[in-house]
Design a protein around this motif. Structure first.
Motif, PDB file in Angstrom:
ATOM      1  N   ASP A  17       7.405  31.552  25.003  1.00  0.00           N
ATOM      2  CA  ASP A  17       6.769  31.171  23.679  1.00  0.00           C
ATOM      3  C   ASP A  17       7.207  32.177  22.456  1.00  0.00           C
ATOM      4  N   HIS A  75      -0.954  31.146  29.993  1.00  0.00           N
ATOM      5  CA  HIS A  75       0.087  30.098  30.206  1.00  0.00           C
ATOM      6  C   HIS A  75       0.462  29.839  31.427  1.00  0.00           C
ATOM      7  N   ASP A  96      -0.822  27.328  23.094  1.00  0.00           N
ATOM      8  CA  ASP A  96      -1.874  28.265  23.264  1.00  0.00           C
ATOM      9  C   ASP A  96      -3.106  27.535  23.270  1.00  0.00           C
ATOM     10  N   HIS A 143      -1.895  37.182  27.770  1.00  0.00           N
ATOM     11  CA  HIS A 143      -1.539  35.721  27.122  1.00  0.00           C
ATOM     12  C   HIS A 143      -0.675  34.985  28.108  1.00  0.00           C
TER      13      HIS A 143
HETATM   14 FE   FE2 Z   1       1.374  31.602  23.519  1.00  0.00          FE
END
Ligand code: FE2
Length: 599
Positions: free
Chosen positions: A162, A143, A355, A139
Motif C-alpha cells: 500500500d 491487510h 484500508d 497495519h
Molecule cells: Fe493500508
C-alpha cells in the motif's frame, strides 16, 4: 499484537470482536461472532462523505445494532494499526526533514495527537469499553489477515502493498490456517517508508492531476491510451535493491517531508510540467499523449516490480497459492500479470484489499491468532452491509408520483428488467446487503447493455458525469465468461471480485464496445450463481433476449459521491441522472413521462 491482561477469561466459543479502521482514508467497522463475520460497513456509505476517514461511529453503531449487541457485550475491540508506531514514523520523518518540514510539523503533530495517537482513549470513551479490551494489530497484519483468512485456501504466500501503514509499505510472508487453532500469519520481511510502491503510484496520480488515495484507478485507465515510452525515466525513481526489494530515489519526491506535494521539482524536470486538475485530457494533443505515456510507464514499472517480488516469493515458499492485500492489490493489470508470470497457480484478492477491509482483517487476526480460535471457512462474498428495503423505495417514489410496480413474482420482475436492458434502458439495481469495498459486485450497481460504444458515451455523459477515457466493466455468468473473454488458468478466481484486467476476445470487441477499453481489455466480474442469484438470473434472462449474457456493471453512485446504501439514496441518484429504471428488492420504479429525456 498487544496482549490483553487475561485471555483465559474470555469464552472462545462466543467471542464477539469488533474491528475498526480509521483516520487515514476509508474508515470502516466489522463485527465477527464465533469466528464468523456478521456484518461490516464503510463509514462513507452511512455518513455519505466519500472516503470518510473519521472515527467510524455510524458504522460501529450500525454493526452493533444489526447484531443486537451493546458495547458491553464485546469481548474485544481491535484497531487496525498501531498508532504509536505511526506517530513514531510521522515524528521521525518530520525531524529528518527539518527545517523543510517546520511548517507542516505542527499540523502533523496536531492531527496525530488529536486523533491518531489517542485511539485507545477514543474507543474507550465512545464505546464505554474498558481499556483492557482494546487491542491493536499492525497495519499490514490487518491487510494480510483480510487477504488470507477470508480466502478459500489453507496455506498461501502473502504479499501486501500500500502507500504506508505505520512504517511498512510492503510485506511478504505466508500463512497457514489451523482447524484446531494454530493459525499463523508470518510476515518476516518488509519494505519501510518512505520506500513505497503505493507512494510512487500516488506521486504520478497527483502529477497527472488526479486525487491521491482516490483516483489511482484513473491512472490505470489512462495507461491504456499510452505507450510506456518513459519507462527508463521512471526507473530512475526506483531501483531494485540487493535483497530483491526496491528503494525510491527520494530526490524525486516530497511526500516524505511535506504533506503539500508528492513529487519534487526534479521530478518535474524529468517528466515535464504536471497536468492541472481542471484541465481536460486531450489525447490528440502532445501533452495529453505525454500524460498517457507517463501513466503507461509507471503502470509498467509497478507491474514489473510486483511480478519480480511475487516470483521470488513463489520460489522461496514453494507454495501454489498467493494472497494479495493492501490498496495496490486493486490494480487489476498488475494482478493479472502476477497470475500469469509469478509461478503461483491461484491468486486471491479480497473484495476490500484496502484500508476499509482492514476492519475485518483486524478482527479476524485477533480471533484466529491472538485468541487462537479455530479456523472457520468464511462465506466467499463481499455482502456484509445494510440490506436495501424495497418497500421504502415504493413509499418514497409513490409520494413523489412516480410509476411504481410492486412485483412479488421474481421471474416477472427479472423478465421486466431484462426487457428494459435489452431495450437500451439504464437500470439502477439494488439487491440485498451492501458490498464492503470499492467495487459494485451486483448489489448496488448501475446496469446497462454492453453492446456498442454509444452506451458507454451515454453513461459517461448522462449518468456518471465523468472523464471519457475511463472504461466500464462487464458482469457475465462464470460459465459463459470464457466465450467472450480471454481468461487464463486461475483467472476466474480473480474475476470473482473484479480484481484483474483481461482481454476481450477480438471477435467480441465491437459487439461489446461499451465495456472494451481502448487496448482491448476489461475488468470483468465472472459471476457465480450462489454469490448473487438475482443478478445471475437477470444475466440469463438478458442473454435469452439478446443472445449475449454480458451486462455493463458500474457502481451505483455519481462522480464524487459514495456508492448508494439505502433505497432513498438510490432514489435520489435515480432522479439526478439519466437512469431510466430503478429496482430495489421487489420494487420497480420508472421515470415520469415528462422526465424521460430520450426514448
Ligand atoms: Fe493500508
Amino acid at each position: 499484537m498487544q496482549a490483553i491482561r487475561s485471555r483465559d477469561s474470555i469464552d472462545a466459543g462466543s467471542m464477539k470482536i469488533l474491528g475498526i479502521s480509521a483516520h487515514y482514508h476509508d474508515s470502516a467497522a466489522a463485527l465477527i461472532i464465533d469466528g464468523m463475520p456478521v456484518c461490516a460497513v464503510q463509514e462513507e456509505r452511512l455518513s455519505r462523505r466519500k472516503n470518510d476517514a473519521a472515527f467510524p461511529l455510524l458504522a460501529i453503531e450500525w454493526c452493533l445494532q444489526h447484531a443486537g449487541l451493546e458495547p458491553d457485550d464485546l469481548d474485544a475491540v481491535v484497531f487496525y494499526e498501531r498508532p504509536m508506531l505511526k506517530f513514531d514514523r510521522i515524528l521521525t520523518c518530520a525531524l529528518r526533514a527539518f527545517p523543510r518540514s517546520w511548517q507542516t510539523f505542527p499540523e502533523a503533530m496536531k492531527s496525530s495527537l488529536g486523533e491518531k495517537v489517542w485511539v485507545r482513549g477514543t474507543i474507550s470513551s465512545y464505546l464505554g469499553v474498558p481499556s483492557r479490551k482494546i487491542l491493536f494489530t499492525r497495519h499490514h497484519q490487518s491487510h494480510a489477515a483480510a487477504a488470507f483468512l477470508a480466502a478459500p485456501t489453507d496455506r498461501a504466500a502473502i504479499l501486501t502493498t500500500d502507500g504506508v501503514g505505520e512504517w511498512a509499505t510492503l510485506t511478504v510472508g505466508h500463512g497457514t490456517r489451523g482447524t484446531n487453532g494454530g493459525t499463523t500469519i508470518t510476515l518476516p520481511r518488509e519494505v519501510r517508508f518512505p520506500h513505497s510502491l503505493g507512494m510512487l503510484y500516488s506521486a504520478f496520480t497527483a502529477y497527472l492531476g488526479f486525487a491521491i488515495n482516490e483516483d489511482e484507478y484513473k491512472v490505470m485507465g489512462l495507461a491504456g491510451y499510452g505507450r510506456p515510452t518513459v519507462v527508463d525515466k521512471v526507473r530512475r525513481l526506483i531501483r531494485q535493491t540487493a535483497d530483491g526489494a526496491f528503494a525510491l530515489d527520494l530526490d524525486y519526491f516530497e511526500f516524505h517531508s511535506t504533506a503539500r506535494r508528492s513529487y519534487s521539482s526534479r521530478f518535474v524536470d524529468l517528466f515535464g510540467p504536471p497536468r492541472l486538475a481542471y484541465e481536460p485530457i486531450d489525447l490528440s494533443s502532445a501533452d495529453g499523449q505525454r500524460f498517457a505515456d507517463c501513466a503507461a510507464s509507471v503502470q509498467c514499472v509497478l507491474e514489473d516490480t510486483l511480478v519480480t517480488l511475487a516470483r521470488s516469493l513463489h520460489e522461496e515458499t514453494g507454495l501454489s497459492d498467493l494472497c494479495l492485500g493492501g490498496g495496490v492489490a486493486l490494480n487489476g493489470l498488475a494482478n493479472a500479470r502476477i497470475l500469469a508470470e509469478s509461478g503461483f497457480t491461484r491468486v486471491f484478492v479480497p473484495p476490500a484489499p484496502g484500508d476499509a477491509g482492514c476492519a475485518l482483517g483486524a478482527a479476524l487476526y485477533a480471533d484466529r491468532i491472538h485468541f487462537g480460535s479455530p479456523d472457520r471457512d468464511i462465506p466467499d462474498h463481499p455482502f456484509w452491509g445494510p440490506s436495501v428495503d424495497g418497500m421504502e423505495l415504493a413509499r418514497i417514489a409513490s409520494e413523489d408520483g412516480h410509476p411504481v410496480d410492486r412485483c412479488e413474482d421474481e421471474d416477472v420482475l427479472i423478465g421486466q428488467t431484462a426487457d428494459d436492458l435489452a431495450a437500451g434502458r439504464v437500470v439502477g439495481w439494488m439487491d440485498g446487503a451492501l458490498e464492503l469495498g470499492p467495487r459494485a459486485l451486483g448489489h448496488r450497481s448501475i446496469l446497462a447493455s454492453a453492446a456498442g460504444t454509444e452506451m458507454r458515451d451515454r453513461l459517461n455523459r448522462e449518468v456518471k458525469f465523468r472523464d471519457e477515457f475511463r472504461p466500464f466493466a462487464p458482469v457475465v455468468p462464470i460459465e459463459a465468461a470464457d466465450r467472450y473473454f480471454e481468461i487464463p488458468a486461475g483467472g476466474a478466481r480473480l474475476a470473482r471480485f473484479m480484481s484483474a484486467v483481461f482481454r476481450v476476445r477480438p471477435e467480441w470487441r465491437a459487439a461489446l464496445g461499451a465495456i472494451t477499453h481502448v487496448d482491448g481489455t476489461t475488468r470483468l466480474q465472472a459471476l457465480d450463481r450462489e454469490m448473487s442469484p438475482r443478478l445471475y438470473a437477470l444475466l440469463q434472462a438478458y442473454g435469452q433476449r439478446t443472445g449475449v449474457p454480458v451486462l455493463l456493471n458500474t457502481s451505483f453512485n455519481l462522480s464524487g459521491e459514495p456508492i448508494v446504501n439505502r433505497a432513498v439514496e438510490g432514489y435520489s441518484t435515480f432522479l439526478r441522472c439519466g437512469i431510466d429504471v430503478l429496482v430495489a428488492g421487489q420494487t420497480r420504479v420508472t421515470k415520469k413521462t415528462s422526465e424521460v429525456s430520450r426514448e
